[in-house]
Design an enzyme around this catalytic site. Sequence first.
Site, PDB file in Angstrom:
ATOM      1  N   ARG A 129      30.656 -23.186  33.984  1.00  0.00           N
ATOM      2  CA  ARG A 129      30.011 -22.337  32.956  1.00  0.00           C
ATOM      3  C   ARG A 129      30.096 -22.990  31.576  1.00  0.00           C
ATOM      4  NH1 ARG A 129      28.645 -20.549  37.127  1.00  0.00           N
ATOM      5  NH2 ARG A 129      28.491 -18.369  37.755  1.00  0.00           N
ATOM      6  N   GLU A 158      31.702 -14.179  29.506  1.00  0.00           N
ATOM      7  CA  GLU A 158      30.718 -15.225  29.831  1.00  0.00           C
ATOM      8  C   GLU A 158      29.462 -15.116  28.964  1.00  0.00           C
ATOM      9  OE1 GLU A 158      27.545 -15.489  32.928  1.00  0.00           O
ATOM     10  OE2 GLU A 158      29.219 -16.302  34.082  1.00  0.00           O
ATOM     11  N   SER A 185      27.850 -11.546  35.664  1.00  0.00           N
ATOM     12  CA  SER A 185      29.317 -11.522  35.468  1.00  0.00           C
ATOM     13  C   SER A 185      29.620 -11.406  33.985  1.00  0.00           C
ATOM     14  CB  SER A 185      29.948 -12.823  35.962  1.00  0.00           C
ATOM     15  OG  SER A 185      29.695 -13.005  37.326  1.00  0.00           O
TER      16      SER A 185
HETATM   17  P1  FAD Z   1      19.295 -16.112  27.362  1.00  0.00           P
HETATM   18  O1  FAD Z   1      20.114 -14.934  27.680  1.00  0.00           O
HETATM   19  O2  FAD Z   1      17.958 -15.895  26.754  1.00  0.00           O
HETATM   20  O3  FAD Z   1      20.135 -17.079  26.412  1.00  0.00           O
HETATM   21  C1  FAD Z   1      21.489 -17.361  26.715  1.00  0.00           C
HETATM   22  C2  FAD Z   1      22.029 -18.316  25.643  1.00  0.00           C
HETATM   23  O4  FAD Z   1      21.342 -19.559  25.698  1.00  0.00           O
HETATM   24  C3  FAD Z   1      21.805 -17.791  24.220  1.00  0.00           C
HETATM   25  O5  FAD Z   1      22.913 -18.203  23.447  1.00  0.00           O
HETATM   26  C4  FAD Z   1      20.532 -18.486  23.764  1.00  0.00           C
HETATM   27  O6  FAD Z   1      20.496 -18.657  22.364  1.00  0.00           O
HETATM   28  C5  FAD Z   1      20.619 -19.826  24.480  1.00  0.00           C
HETATM   29  N1  FAD Z   1      19.313 -20.385  24.875  1.00  0.00           N
HETATM   30  C6  FAD Z   1      18.416 -19.849  25.744  1.00  0.00           C
HETATM   31  N2  FAD Z   1      17.382 -20.695  25.938  1.00  0.00           N
HETATM   32  C7  FAD Z   1      17.612 -21.779  25.168  1.00  0.00           C
HETATM   33  C8  FAD Z   1      16.919 -23.010  24.930  1.00  0.00           C
HETATM   34  N3  FAD Z   1      15.751 -23.305  25.519  1.00  0.00           N
HETATM   35  N4  FAD Z   1      17.486 -23.911  24.067  1.00  0.00           N
HETATM   36  C9  FAD Z   1      18.663 -23.643  23.442  1.00  0.00           C
HETATM   37  N5  FAD Z   1      19.364 -22.496  23.632  1.00  0.00           N
HETATM   38  C10 FAD Z   1      18.845 -21.578  24.477  1.00  0.00           C
HETATM   39  N6  FAD Z   1      24.485 -16.910  35.762  1.00  0.00           N
HETATM   40  C11 FAD Z   1      24.991 -17.796  36.650  1.00  0.00           C
HETATM   41  O7  FAD Z   1      25.397 -18.886  36.267  1.00  0.00           O
HETATM   42  N7  FAD Z   1      25.070 -17.508  37.986  1.00  0.00           N
HETATM   43  C12 FAD Z   1      24.658 -16.330  38.489  1.00  0.00           C
HETATM   44  O8  FAD Z   1      24.756 -16.102  39.694  1.00  0.00           O
HETATM   45  C13 FAD Z   1      24.120 -15.364  37.592  1.00  0.00           C
HETATM   46  N8  FAD Z   1      23.708 -14.172  38.047  1.00  0.00           N
HETATM   47  C14 FAD Z   1      23.220 -13.260  37.168  1.00  0.00           C
HETATM   48  C15 FAD Z   1      22.796 -12.023  37.671  1.00  0.00           C
HETATM   49  C16 FAD Z   1      22.279 -11.069  36.820  1.00  0.00           C
HETATM   50  C17 FAD Z   1      21.833  -9.744  37.386  1.00  0.00           C
HETATM   51  C18 FAD Z   1      22.165 -11.349  35.425  1.00  0.00           C
HETATM   52  C19 FAD Z   1      21.568 -10.326  34.510  1.00  0.00           C
HETATM   53  C20 FAD Z   1      22.583 -12.566  34.919  1.00  0.00           C
HETATM   54  C21 FAD Z   1      23.115 -13.533  35.788  1.00  0.00           C
HETATM   55  N9  FAD Z   1      23.566 -14.781  35.318  1.00  0.00           N
HETATM   56  C22 FAD Z   1      24.050 -15.706  36.197  1.00  0.00           C
HETATM   57  C23 FAD Z   1      23.531 -15.098  33.875  1.00  0.00           C
HETATM   58  C24 FAD Z   1      22.143 -15.621  33.392  1.00  0.00           C
HETATM   59  O9  FAD Z   1      21.146 -15.330  34.320  1.00  0.00           O
HETATM   60  C25 FAD Z   1      22.163 -17.130  33.139  1.00  0.00           C
HETATM   61  O10 FAD Z   1      23.132 -17.464  32.180  1.00  0.00           O
HETATM   62  C26 FAD Z   1      20.811 -17.655  32.662  1.00  0.00           C
HETATM   63  O11 FAD Z   1      20.815 -19.052  32.636  1.00  0.00           O
HETATM   64  C27 FAD Z   1      20.426 -17.132  31.286  1.00  0.00           C
HETATM   65  O12 FAD Z   1      19.084 -17.488  31.045  1.00  0.00           O
HETATM   66  P2  FAD Z   1      18.235 -16.785  29.923  1.00  0.00           P
HETATM   67  O13 FAD Z   1      16.938 -17.519  29.793  1.00  0.00           O
HETATM   68  O14 FAD Z   1      18.120 -15.333  30.180  1.00  0.00           O
HETATM   69  O15 FAD Z   1      19.141 -17.049  28.640  1.00  0.00           O
HETATM   70  N1  EPU Z   2      36.246  -9.474  44.157  1.00  0.00           N
HETATM   71  C1  EPU Z   2      36.959  -8.299  44.281  1.00  0.00           C
HETATM   72  N2  EPU Z   2      36.418  -7.174  43.747  1.00  0.00           N
HETATM   73  C2  EPU Z   2      35.229  -7.161  43.105  1.00  0.00           C
HETATM   74  C3  EPU Z   2      34.501  -8.361  42.978  1.00  0.00           C
HETATM   75  C4  EPU Z   2      35.030  -9.513  43.522  1.00  0.00           C
HETATM   76  O1  EPU Z   2      38.035  -8.263  44.844  1.00  0.00           O
HETATM   77  O2  EPU Z   2      34.815  -6.091  42.643  1.00  0.00           O
HETATM   78  C5  EPU Z   2      36.818 -10.690  44.748  1.00  0.00           C
HETATM   79  C6  EPU Z   2      36.515 -10.821  46.235  1.00  0.00           C
HETATM   80  O3  EPU Z   2      37.644 -11.318  46.873  1.00  0.00           O
HETATM   81  C7  EPU Z   2      35.460 -11.903  46.305  1.00  0.00           C
HETATM   82  C8  EPU Z   2      35.805 -12.745  45.072  1.00  0.00           C
HETATM   83  O4  EPU Z   2      36.303 -11.815  44.117  1.00  0.00           O
HETATM   84  O5  EPU Z   2      35.546 -12.629  47.473  1.00  0.00           O
HETATM   85  C9  EPU Z   2      34.622 -13.477  44.479  1.00  0.00           C
HETATM   86  O6  EPU Z   2      33.551 -12.560  44.287  1.00  0.00           O
HETATM   87  P1  EPU Z   2      32.039 -13.044  44.373  1.00  0.00           P
HETATM   88  O7  EPU Z   2      31.861 -13.938  45.531  1.00  0.00           O
HETATM   89  O8  EPU Z   2      31.151 -11.843  44.266  1.00  0.00           O
HETATM   90  O9  EPU Z   2      31.861 -13.960  43.116  1.00  0.00           O
HETATM   91  P2  EPU Z   2      32.417 -13.883  41.636  1.00  0.00           P
HETATM   92  O10 EPU Z   2      33.521 -14.864  41.494  1.00  0.00           O
HETATM   93  O11 EPU Z   2      32.707 -12.484  41.265  1.00  0.00           O
HETATM   94  C10 EPU Z   2      30.856 -15.787  40.807  1.00  0.00           C
HETATM   95  C11 EPU Z   2      29.952 -16.045  39.661  1.00  0.00           C
HETATM   96  C12 EPU Z   2      28.611 -15.386  39.889  1.00  0.00           C
HETATM   97  C13 EPU Z   2      27.991 -15.955  41.152  1.00  0.00           C
HETATM   98  C14 EPU Z   2      28.941 -15.673  42.324  1.00  0.00           C
HETATM   99  C15 EPU Z   2      28.466 -16.271  43.623  1.00  0.00           C
HETATM  100  C16 EPU Z   2      31.333 -16.343  37.697  1.00  0.00           C
HETATM  101  C17 EPU Z   2      31.830 -15.757  36.423  1.00  0.00           C
HETATM  102  N3  EPU Z   2      30.544 -15.566  38.422  1.00  0.00           N
HETATM  103  O12 EPU Z   2      31.131 -14.389  40.827  1.00  0.00           O
HETATM  104  O13 EPU Z   2      27.769 -15.701  38.800  1.00  0.00           O
HETATM  105  O14 EPU Z   2      26.736 -15.377  41.425  1.00  0.00           O
HETATM  106  O15 EPU Z   2      30.243 -16.236  42.024  1.00  0.00           O
HETATM  107  O16 EPU Z   2      28.661 -17.651  43.614  1.00  0.00           O
HETATM  108  O17 EPU Z   2      31.638 -17.488  38.004  1.00  0.00           O
HETATM  109  C18 EPU Z   2      27.177 -14.942  36.616  1.00  0.00           C
HETATM  110  O18 EPU Z   2      27.696 -15.984  36.198  1.00  0.00           O
HETATM  111  O19 EPU Z   2      26.622 -14.114  35.871  1.00  0.00           O
HETATM  112  C19 EPU Z   2      27.230 -14.669  38.039  1.00  0.00           C
HETATM  113  C20 EPU Z   2      26.754 -13.544  38.593  1.00  0.00           C
END
Ligand code: FAD
Ligand code: EPU
Length: 342
Positions: free
Chosen positions: A161, A327, A231
């Site tokens: 991240r 995050e 997250s």
């Molecule tokens: P924004 O929210 O628009 O911007 C985020 C930051 O980046 C801000 O500081 C902004 O100023 C900057 N920024 C955006 N675009 C640019 C650019 N072109 N140049 C310079 N700066 C810029 N993240 C994960 O890593 N893994 C996941 O599994 C994951 N699951 C998600 C699930 C949900 C339901 C949600 C809501 C979010 C999740 N995220 C996850 C977080 C998010 O989707 C990512 O961080 C994504 O890359 C953000 O993209 P965005 O375009 O919406 O960025």
């Molecule tokens: N867990 C619990 N309780 C909960 C949630 C999770 O006990 O309510 C424990 C479980 O043991 C589970 C473990 O945590 O096995 C990991 O949970 P999960 O696999 O759902 O993933 P996470 O660590 O919670 C991360 C990323 C996600 C990404 C998933 C899948 C971060 C901060 N988050 O979540 O990214 O989608 O793994 O790879 O690293 C995001 O960054 O926004 C995001 C959604």
Amino acid sequence: MNNPTSLLPYNTFGLAHSCSEILHIDTIEALQAQCLRLHRNKEPMLVLGGGSNIVLTDDFSGTVVLIETHGIEIKAGEDAYYLTVAAGENWHDLVLFCLAQGIPGLENMALIPGTVGAAPIQNIGAYGVEFCQACDWVEYLDLDSGKLVRLSAEQCQFGYRDSVFKQALKNKAVITQVGLKLVTPWRPQLSYGPLKGFSAEVVTPQEVFDTVCQIRRSKLPDPHKLGNAGSFFKNPVVTVLEYQRLAQNFPDTVGYALEDGRVKLAAGWLIERAGLKGYEYQGAAVHNEQALVLVNLGSATGQVICDLARHIITEVNRKFGVVLEPEPRLIGLHGEVELANA
Ligand code: FAD
Ligand code: EPU
């Protein structure tokens, strides 16, 4: 009448803050001209893609630059497909597009909201794969020199991240294009729990894609129905000694060994075991299916989300002696703020 400067449609937490002006940018030329004008005039500027990794804690007293550039180019090489993708492309649409073209490699990262340009910033990752594994290069507009600069994946200094765009280049770079290298033949990444059941010899990219989408839909709230930013906290990385101390007191502590010898703890587990899963606070809540996700039940403000986040940090620290870090990026009146000051 809708407020033309409302940011409500542009943040997935569904927070009703506004800004002074919104610019919709759909060409690299416009991106260069407008971002450099604002930067040189020292006018506050917030670049946004899909707004899926931000928490608005106040009205923003500056211009929001929405990156809406489009374009995907594909070149087939001997060992890989090379893609050049505009920053404003939607990430999940890119995953779908690649799958439809028979170019696998991104399927583990299906359904991550937001834009391609934001993907390198926090090195998005899910289900055993991170953006850095598919990254060839990242191009950005350097706000000080006004030039377009291309960094190799190595120069992006990707971490969990993290990247150079959150460190040395923070507030100095606007990402314009991303180069991806999707190696052939495809090598499925099946390290994440529910994917382990597949055999690498016979699994198809579509099966991995479908499984990832199904897991995500069962755990993660759809921002169109329940505001959230994914997250809310990073999974904390601790030393082995710290992990052993925790595991002694809590034998079911969830942790993953990292290559550098440290251990990544599951923050969702820590929050759940602190008794906070499902906890509600003034219109915000800890999600029932995934304790790492904070949700807007409809009436939460950014301040309420921050209060809830601080409460979680305090409780987790009190119970486990581990400090969680947010995050998403918190955006206040004058730009990004730390949680302690939000
Ligand atoms: P924004 O929210 O628009 O911007 C985020 C930051 O980046 C801000 O500081 C902004 O100023 C900057 N920024 C955006 N675009 C640019 C650019 N072109 N140049 C310079 N700066 C810029 N993240 C994960 O890593 N893994 C996941 O599994 C994951 N699951 C998600 C699930 C949900 C339901 C949600 C809501 C979010 C999740 N995220 C996850 C977080 C998010 O989707 C990512 O961080 C994504 O890359 C953000 O993209 P965005 O375009 O919406 O960025
Ligand atoms: N867990 C619990 N309780 C909960 C949630 C999770 O006990 O309510 C424990 C479980 O043991 C589970 C473990 O945590 O096995 C990991 O949970 P999960 O696999 O759902 O993933 P996470 O660590 O919670 C991360 C990323 C996600 C990404 C998933 C899948 C971060 C901060 N988050 O979540 O990214 O989608 O793994 O790879 O690293 C995001 O960054 O926004 C995001 C959604």
